[in-house]
Scaffold this motif. Structure first.
Motif, PDB file in Angstrom:
ATOM      1  N   UNK A   1      -4.395  -3.609   4.126  1.00 57.05           N
ATOM      2  CA  UNK A   1      -3.324  -3.403   3.160  1.00 57.05           C
ATOM      3  C   UNK A   1      -1.997  -4.010   3.580  1.00 57.05           C
ATOM      4  N   UNK A   2      -1.966  -4.704   4.697  1.00 52.84           N
ATOM      5  CA  UNK A   2      -0.729  -5.318   5.184  1.00 52.84           C
ATOM      6  C   UNK A   2      -0.713  -6.785   4.765  1.00 52.84           C
ATOM      7  N   UNK A   3       0.228  -7.154   3.875  1.00 54.05           N
ATOM      8  CA  UNK A   3       0.267  -8.531   3.361  1.00 54.05           C
ATOM      9  C   UNK A   3       1.062  -9.467   4.256  1.00 54.05           C
ATOM     10  N   UNK A   4       1.480  -8.977   5.428  1.00 48.23           N
ATOM     11  CA  UNK A   4       2.253  -9.818   6.343  1.00 48.23           C
ATOM     12  C   UNK A   4       1.579  -9.981   7.704  1.00 48.23           C
ATOM     13  N   UNK A   5       0.515  -9.257   7.927  1.00 49.31           N
ATOM     14  CA  UNK A   5      -0.226  -9.378   9.187  1.00 49.31           C
ATOM     15  C   UNK A   5      -1.655  -8.933   8.930  1.00 49.31           C
ATOM     16  N   UNK A   6      -2.574  -9.584   9.597  1.00 50.26           N
ATOM     17  CA  UNK A   6      -3.971  -9.169   9.487  1.00 50.26           C
ATOM     18  C   UNK A   6      -4.556  -9.129  10.884  1.00 50.26           C
ATOM     19  N   UNK A   7      -5.172  -7.995  11.202  1.00 52.13           N
ATOM     20  CA  UNK A   7      -5.756  -7.853  12.537  1.00 52.13           C
ATOM     21  C   UNK A   7      -6.981  -6.944  12.446  1.00 52.13           C
ATOM     22  N   UNK A   8      -7.908  -7.185  13.336  1.00 49.36           N
ATOM     23  CA  UNK A   8      -9.065  -6.310  13.531  1.00 49.36           C
ATOM     24  C   UNK A   8      -9.013  -5.839  14.974  1.00 49.36           C
TER      25      UNK A   8
END
Length: 483
Positions: A192-199
């Motif tokens: 849900x973060x449109x400025x960062x993507x992480x797993x």
């Protein structure tokens, strides 16, 4: 706790308002208001406020008499937190310190979203995390990644994707007739973060016994051996960061299709600091062994540890009990290591020593019988008092043979140290230094003792690994790392 760690607290450390249900001294229950403080690496602190029956006894007419503090065993104490969660205090002692105020001293607190099942405390599943668990796991949770190295032709800026592929083999499971043990990486992602993507991934160990465990067995037989085995691989003191348990019995809020509720454990040595794995952190360590489906079995090592503990193996009761303890002076460390070597040698040669002992005692009786014929009572009293009933055990022999049997020969290294260079042999020098330190005859510079402690620690560490079933190559790595 890592902000993005998938493994998260069921209830954060802090202070909470609680309504307690406390066993009375007569076998009933009392409901009192109170509070609970949950602290990392400490037992819980709890208080209850209100009148507790039988605090006062009858004095004269119209009199009530009481002395404080008063104390009684409360066993399992249940509480309902103001935030809606629940707590169960384990092995509780109730101290009435003032009228209408009690302190609840408990070994541990179990906190969860549902009430704990009624009845005795027994555990059907354990979830635990120890520092460096990811470093001693041979298979990481990500199998491969795809990242754009340059802008594809004809594409606008950011018109591309990043991909990570999970590694199913990173979930490793071992089982026997009595338990299953699994290493698993919990995961979370920032969808849900449109400025960062992480797993991100949190490594955990899941322990599922075929028969419910007592609370003592959870820690004595599984959790503490797990922490020490990982520490033995990394060569440093690893902390227990998180523990939760699933309890046997029926919960009032659990349906047939749902799992039994999970309870986070608060108590001594649980640091409440769950983490997410980072390649840089795991890469900084050089474990001497790693767990894998075809190689090292975590369950097999845990079972072997349990066997050694049941047999009172000297390395577990000496070296392992203080393994990588913080702030140990080299004097204490050296005495511990030599004690461990001496105990191990006696343990391994017990049968041979027993044969020597029987022969010695038979010969002693022959000598005493012969001297008795002389009718010299003074001689007989002296001989009976000073002639040993058992043959002497040689510390030098234990040291010499143990050092000789080690995968890496450290005798030349020890012989070159300032404290041992002037002695006839390394075992002789170690015996003299041990006796000086143990009996307070003299002290030695800490920096000189350090030069002896490191190589000796490697020998004892290798011996413990051998007792746990590790091969010579692993023992050799442990020695080389400790030197």
């Amino acid at each position: 706790m890592s902000e993005s760690a998938p493994l998260r607290h069921l209830l954060e450390p802090g202070e909470y308002r609680v309504q307690w249900t406390i066993p009375s001294r007569e076998g009933g229950e009392i409901t009192l208001e109170g509070d609970l403080e949950l602290i990392a690496d400490r037992p819980p602190r709890a208080h209850a406020y209100g009148e507790i029956p039988d605090t006062y006894s009858t004095g004269g007419p119209g009199e009530r008499v009481a002395s404080f503090p008063q104390s009684y065993a409360g066993g399992l104490v249940r509480g309902h937190l103001l935030n809606g969660q629940h707590v169960l205090l384990v092995d509780t002692t109730i101290d009435i310190v003032f009228p209408e105020r009690a302190v609840l001293h408990a070994r541990a607190a179990l906190v969860g979203r549902d009430p704990a099942p009624k009845g005795d405390l027994s555990v059907t599943k354990v979830k635990a995390q120890v520092e460096a668990l990811d470093a001693v796991t041979a298979i990481p949770p990500i199998r491969k990644t795809k990242v754009p190295m340059q802008v594809p032709p004809g594409k606008r800026h950011l018109d591309w994707s990043w991909k990570a592929y999970g590694h199913p083999d990173s979930t490793q499971t071992w089982a026997d007739a009595d338990a299953a043990v699994e290493i698993r990486f919990l995961n979370s992602y920032s969808a849900a973060d449109w400025y960062a993507f992480r797993v991100t991934f949190s490594p955990v160990v899941l322990i599922t016994p075929s028969v419910p465990l007592t609370f003592d067995a959870v820690f004595d037989d599984w959790i503490e051996p797990l922490r020490r085995i990982i520490s033995l691989s990394t060569g440093r003191r690893e902390r227990l960061t998180y523990v939760s348990v699933t309890l046997a019995g029926e919960s009032a809020t659990t349906t047939d299709d749902e799992e039994a509720p999970e309870f986070q454990v608060y108590g001594s040595a649980i640091h409440q600091d769950p983490y997410a794995s980072r390649g840089a952190d795991a890469g900084r360590l050089s474990p001497v062994f790693r767990f894998s489906p075809q190689g090292m079995s975590l369950l097999r090592m845990l079972r072997r540890w349990q066997e050694l503990a049941a047999g009172h193996h000297p390395l577990l009761e000496s070296y392992a009990s203080l393994m990588y303890a913080r702030d140990q002076h080299p004097r204490s460390r050296l005495l511990l290591l030599i004690q461990a070597i001496e105990g191990l040698y006696g343990y391994e040669t017990a049968d041979a020593y027993q044969s020597r002992r029987q022969a010695h005692q038979a010969r002693r009786e022959e000598i005493l019988a012969h001297l008795a014929q002389s009718q010299d009572e003074d001689t007989m009293r002296f001989v009976k008092k000073h002639l040993l009933k058992s043959p002497p055990a040689s510390l030098e022999e234990a040291l010499g043979k143990t050092l000789k049997a080690a995968p890496v020969n450290i005798v030349p290294v020890l012989k070159a140290t300032p404290l041992l260079a002037g002695h006839e042999s390394v075992p002789t020098g170690l015996r003299v230094i041990r006796n000086d330190l143990a009996h307070g005859n003299r002290g030695y510079p800490a920096e000189d003792l350090y030069e002896i402690v490191g190589p000796l620690d490697g020998v004892v560490r290798a011996k413990l690994l051998g007792a746990l079933g590790c091969g010579e190559s692993i023992q050799r790595r442990a020695q080389e790392k400790s030197a």
